[in-house]
Design a protein around this motif. Structure first.
Motif, mmCIF file in Angstrom:
data_model
loop_
_atom_site.group_PDB
_atom_site.id
_atom_site.type_symbol
_atom_site.label_atom_id
_atom_site.label_comp_id
_atom_site.label_asym_id
_atom_site.label_seq_id
_atom_site.Cartn_x
_atom_site.Cartn_y
_atom_site.Cartn_z
ATOM 1 N N ASN A 53 15.055 33.630 54.850
ATOM 2 C CA ASN A 53 15.656 32.717 55.593
ATOM 3 C C ASN A 53 16.122 31.477 54.679
ATOM 4 O OD1 ASN A 53 16.508 31.307 57.888
ATOM 5 N ND2 ASN A 53 14.488 30.695 58.003
ATOM 6 N N SER A 54 17.399 31.268 54.317
ATOM 7 C CA SER A 54 17.601 30.221 53.596
ATOM 8 C C SER A 54 18.330 29.000 54.233
ATOM 9 C CB SER A 54 18.483 30.621 52.466
ATOM 10 O OG SER A 54 19.850 31.234 53.142
ATOM 11 N N ALA A 55 18.840 29.189 55.780
ATOM 12 C CA ALA A 55 19.325 28.184 56.536
ATOM 13 C C ALA A 55 18.308 27.199 56.695
ATOM 14 C CB ALA A 55 19.615 28.991 57.796
ATOM 15 N N LEU A 56 18.766 25.739 56.597
ATOM 16 C CA LEU A 56 17.970 24.658 56.808
ATOM 17 C C LEU A 56 18.644 23.610 57.531
ATOM 18 C CD1 LEU A 56 16.746 24.358 53.221
ATOM 19 C CD2 LEU A 56 15.489 25.183 55.038
ATOM 20 N N PRO A 57 18.681 23.825 58.923
ATOM 21 C CA PRO A 57 19.133 23.088 59.915
ATOM 22 C C PRO A 57 18.407 21.573 59.812
ATOM 23 C CG PRO A 57 18.857 25.086 61.067
ATOM 24 C CD PRO A 57 18.229 25.227 59.642
ATOM 25 N N ARG A 58 19.052 20.586 59.910
ATOM 26 C CA ARG A 58 18.359 19.146 59.735
ATOM 27 C C ARG A 58 18.610 18.314 60.849
ATOM 28 N NH1 ARG A 58 19.279 16.197 55.306
ATOM 29 N NH2 ARG A 58 17.402 15.760 54.898
ATOM 30 N N ARG A 59 17.581 17.568 60.974
ATOM 31 C CA ARG A 59 17.732 16.450 62.247
ATOM 32 C C ARG A 59 18.243 15.226 61.884
ATOM 33 N NH1 ARG A 59 13.822 12.885 64.046
ATOM 34 N NH2 ARG A 59 12.229 14.250 62.806
ATOM 35 N N ARG A 60 18.106 15.032 60.538
ATOM 36 C CA ARG A 60 18.509 13.835 60.134
ATOM 37 C C ARG A 60 18.343 13.882 58.534
ATOM 38 N NH1 ARG A 60 13.481 12.836 62.212
ATOM 39 N NH2 ARG A 60 11.856 12.104 60.827
ATOM 40 N N ALA A 61 18.780 12.943 57.696
ATOM 41 C CA ALA A 61 18.947 12.864 56.125
ATOM 42 C C ALA A 61 17.498 12.505 55.876
ATOM 43 C CB ALA A 61 20.096 12.159 55.711
ATOM 44 N N LEU A 62 16.876 12.946 54.576
ATOM 45 C CA LEU A 62 15.802 12.363 54.026
ATOM 46 C C LEU A 62 15.854 11.110 53.603
ATOM 47 C CD1 LEU A 62 12.828 13.373 53.360
ATOM 48 C CD2 LEU A 62 13.907 13.787 51.143
ATOM 49 N N GLN A 63 15.143 10.105 54.086
ATOM 50 C CA GLN A 63 15.250 8.724 53.316
ATOM 51 C C GLN A 63 14.947 8.682 51.998
ATOM 52 O OE1 GLN A 63 16.725 6.397 55.201
ATOM 53 N NE2 GLN A 63 17.294 8.026 56.452
ATOM 54 N N LEU A 64 15.605 8.205 51.261
ATOM 55 C CA LEU A 64 15.259 8.042 49.829
ATOM 56 C C LEU A 64 14.996 6.456 49.445
ATOM 57 C CD1 LEU A 64 17.954 10.280 48.128
ATOM 58 C CD2 LEU A 64 15.490 10.850 48.299
ATOM 59 N N PHE A 65 13.837 6.221 48.871
ATOM 60 C CA PHE A 65 13.354 5.034 48.525
ATOM 61 C C PHE A 65 13.291 4.690 47.024
ATOM 62 C CE2 PHE A 65 11.410 6.308 52.518
ATOM 63 C CZ PHE A 65 11.820 5.128 53.193
ATOM 64 N N GLY A 66 14.040 3.491 46.815
ATOM 65 C CA GLY A 66 13.683 3.047 45.269
ATOM 66 C C GLY A 66 14.794 3.660 44.270
ATOM 67 N N VAL A 67 14.940 3.173 43.074
ATOM 68 C CA VAL A 67 15.584 3.555 42.052
ATOM 69 C C VAL A 67 14.832 3.607 40.752
ATOM 70 C CG1 VAL A 67 17.735 3.328 43.221
ATOM 71 C CG2 VAL A 67 16.809 1.313 41.872
ATOM 72 N N GLY A 68 13.661 3.883 40.995
ATOM 73 C CA GLY A 68 12.681 3.737 39.610
ATOM 74 C C GLY A 68 13.278 4.493 38.479
ATOM 75 N N GLY A 69 12.864 4.241 37.347
ATOM 76 C CA GLY A 69 13.361 4.920 36.129
ATOM 77 C C GLY A 69 12.812 6.325 35.926
ATOM 78 N N ILE A 93 18.969 33.955 45.000
ATOM 79 C CA ILE A 93 19.315 32.434 44.951
ATOM 80 C C ILE A 93 19.923 32.117 46.202
ATOM 81 C CG2 ILE A 93 19.641 33.053 42.479
ATOM 82 C CD1 ILE A 93 22.561 33.462 43.114
ATOM 83 N N THR A 94 19.750 32.501 47.352
ATOM 84 C CA THR A 94 20.053 32.281 48.410
ATOM 85 C C THR A 94 19.811 30.853 48.913
ATOM 86 O OG1 THR A 94 18.426 33.034 49.889
ATOM 87 C CG2 THR A 94 20.336 34.478 49.777
ATOM 88 N N ALA A 95 18.464 30.213 48.329
ATOM 89 C CA ALA A 95 18.038 28.942 48.485
ATOM 90 C C ALA A 95 19.250 27.902 47.586
ATOM 91 C CB ALA A 95 16.761 28.723 47.911
ATOM 92 N N GLY A 96 20.214 28.430 46.999
ATOM 93 C CA GLY A 96 21.023 27.435 46.139
ATOM 94 C C GLY A 96 22.313 27.408 46.833
ATOM 95 N N GLU A 97 22.394 28.323 48.134
ATOM 96 C CA GLU A 97 23.571 28.233 48.757
ATOM 97 C C GLU A 97 23.589 27.441 50.070
ATOM 98 O OE1 GLU A 97 25.313 31.956 51.636
ATOM 99 O OE2 GLU A 97 24.755 32.407 49.457
ATOM 100 N N GLN A 98 24.969 27.021 50.605
ATOM 101 C CA GLN A 98 25.127 26.223 51.647
ATOM 102 C C GLN A 98 26.506 26.481 52.301
ATOM 103 O OE1 GLN A 98 23.152 22.424 52.427
ATOM 104 N NE2 GLN A 98 24.935 21.784 52.954
ATOM 105 N N ASP A 99 26.522 27.063 53.289
ATOM 106 C CA ASP A 99 27.836 27.175 54.133
ATOM 107 C C ASP A 99 28.811 28.176 53.159
ATOM 108 O OD1 ASP A 99 27.159 25.397 56.070
ATOM 109 O OD2 ASP A 99 27.729 23.824 55.112
ATOM 110 N N GLY A 100 28.154 29.225 52.715
ATOM 111 C CA GLY A 100 28.784 30.158 51.924
ATOM 112 C C GLY A 100 29.123 29.760 50.587
ATOM 113 N N VAL A 101 28.744 28.661 49.953
ATOM 114 C CA VAL A 101 29.119 28.148 48.874
ATOM 115 C C VAL A 101 27.991 28.215 48.060
ATOM 116 C CG1 VAL A 101 29.957 26.208 47.546
ATOM 117 C CG2 VAL A 101 31.101 26.695 49.494
ATOM 118 N N GLN A 102 28.068 28.669 46.793
ATOM 119 C CA GLN A 102 26.800 28.628 45.624
ATOM 120 C C GLN A 102 26.867 27.343 44.835
ATOM 121 O OE1 GLN A 102 24.590 31.643 45.901
ATOM 122 N NE2 GLN A 102 23.219 30.212 44.839
ATOM 123 N N TYR A 103 26.212 26.405 45.424
ATOM 124 C CA TYR A 103 26.479 25.026 44.701
ATOM 125 C C TYR A 103 25.089 25.166 43.622
ATOM 126 C CZ TYR A 103 28.894 23.127 48.549
ATOM 127 O OH TYR A 103 29.818 22.651 49.148
#
Length: 435
Positions: free
Chosen positions: A4-20, A146-156
């Protein structure tokens, strides 16, 4: 395999900081933030027909793989003398929180990776991945892996590692108590544990004191109990709850496992659990295939196998175990050196080179026709053909919600009733959903 590679999401993951991120190997020029390449737009493929030259930044989080990647880089640059490649490595936690911004900003990552789940989804949404759908490199991979690297039929992206988030086993110890095949139902699992306990050994070494490692068992415990394969996504959206019957059933089964863990399981870190297993005191280490190397380094000499608890009747089991495809390789749309980045990706995808990586790191890969010289990989490679569910805990995009659900299992092992633990977890989850 049925993943099962479909990953519907409720909201975007919040990203914090830009550390090196820490640069290792040689210094390198960044891929450029201006998007000046021919493939800078989301949805376009990488520019593969340019010269293989210049400086390439390879961004990832696996410091333990630095040496084998360095060897592969040396082999690649021996063939392509006009290119240099630098590994840009950061700790996994830092990579999860800062890599998107750093790669999008053009500081690192002509070739880069993502964790399966929220980070991959966010990186696709941000337009970082060039579309690999029509490239020749896909022919080198097993499509089902490799289905985990696919989204909406596109292999990213191309998941490079294929691991199993399920208990590893001491085959000699299990055979000594008459267990030669994995149990096919819950009664059989408990009977196996009882046989090991009666022989004076610990059935399951479980690092319940570390929620990150304790949660690997959660994957297998819910895989057949849940009413759908996207159970964790639905917990996060509020469609499912920890107080639902299927989740309470899972907690009651954790309760049944209490006698079969080591002493003080909820206070045990992963290293003591590994040591117990390596010394032959425990029949199972309830984490995953990614700890085979660690227990070998601790002196384990017995044959290692794998199995997952089947929590339902044999004829009701949809899955035999749990897997995870991660380390999702991709070419940066903002890179000004896509041809060289793609060429190195293609090089890593060659079966011989992927085999070098796999055997050096004791990890299975998704590349087809790889020969596993490592004894443990060869012994467990049959799992690449089994019906496994992509690890459901990585469906969560909110770590507070994931921790609450997994903490309920730890609380039950620690003495709470399933109902108490479920109510406590759902209270946290409800607050997060409402916030």
């Amino acid at each position: 395999m049925n993943h099962n590679s479909a990953l519907p999401r409720r909201r975007a993951l919040q990203l914090f900081g830009v550390g090196g991120l820490t640069a290792v190997a040689t210094a390198c020029a960044g891929p450029g933030s201006g998007g000046g390449s021919d493939a800078a737009e989301q949805g376009s493929g990488p520019a593969t027909d340019g010269p293989i030259e210049g400086d390439v930044s390879f961004a990832h989080w696996r410091a333990e793989d630095q040496a084998v990647f360095a060897d592969l880089i040396d082999a690649f640059t021996a063939e392509h003398g006009e290119v240099s490649i630098a590994q840009e490595i950061s700790p996994s936690n830092d990579y999860q929180t800062t890599a998107l911004q750093r790669i999008r900003g053009g500081n690192i990552g002509d070739l880069f990776v993502a964790f399966r789940g929220a980070q991959f989804v966010d990186m696709v949404s941000a337009g970082l991945y060039a579309d690999l759908t029509d490239t020749d490199v896909l022919d080198k991979y097993t499509p089902d892996l490799i289905t985990a690297g696919e989204q909406d039929g596109v292999q990213y992206g191309l998941p490079y590692q294929f691991v199993f988030n399920q208990p590893i086993t001491n085959q000699d110890l299990l055979e000594s108590v008459g267990v030669t095949e994995p149990p096919t139902d819950w009664d059989g699992w408990l009977a196996m544990c009882e046989a090991v306990l009666s022989a004076g050994k610990v059935p399951m070494a479980w690092p319940g004191g570390e929620i990150g490692n304790a949660g690997h068992l959660f994957n297998a415990m819910v895989m057949n109990n849940a009413p759908s394969d996207d159970m964790c996504t639905k917990i996060e959206t509020g469609e499912y709850a920890c107080t639902d019957d299927w989740f309470l059933t899972t907690l009651r089964q954790y309760e049944e496992l209490r006698p079969y863990f080591q002493n003080n399981p909820t206070g045990t870190a992963v290293e003591p659990a590994e040591q117990m297993f390596a010394q032959g005191e425990a029949a199972l280490l309830a984490t995953g295939s990614f700890h085979m190397t660690a227990v070998r380094e601790l002196g384990a000499e017995f044959p290692i196998g794998m199995m997952a608890p089947i929590t339902v009747a044999a004829d009701e089991a949809r899955y035999e175990g749990v897997s995870n495809a991660t380390f999702i390789l991709g070419v940066n749309t903002a890179s000004e050196n896509q041809a060289a980045a793609y060429a190195f990706l293609n090089f890593l995808s060659d079966p011989e080179n992927a085999g070098t990586y796999a055997n050096a790191t004791a990890q299975h890969v998704t590349v087809s026709d790889v020969e596993y010289d490592d004894d443990d990989l060869a012994a467990t490679s049959e799992w690449l053909e089994k019906n496994t569910l992509l690890a459901p805990r990585f469906q969560f995009t909110d770590l507070d919600i994931r921790n609450a659900a997994e903490q309920a299992c730890i609380d039950v092992v620690g003495g709470a009733t399933p109902e108490q633990a479920a109510e406590r977890a759902q209270g946290v989850i409800d607050q997060r959903i409402e916030s």
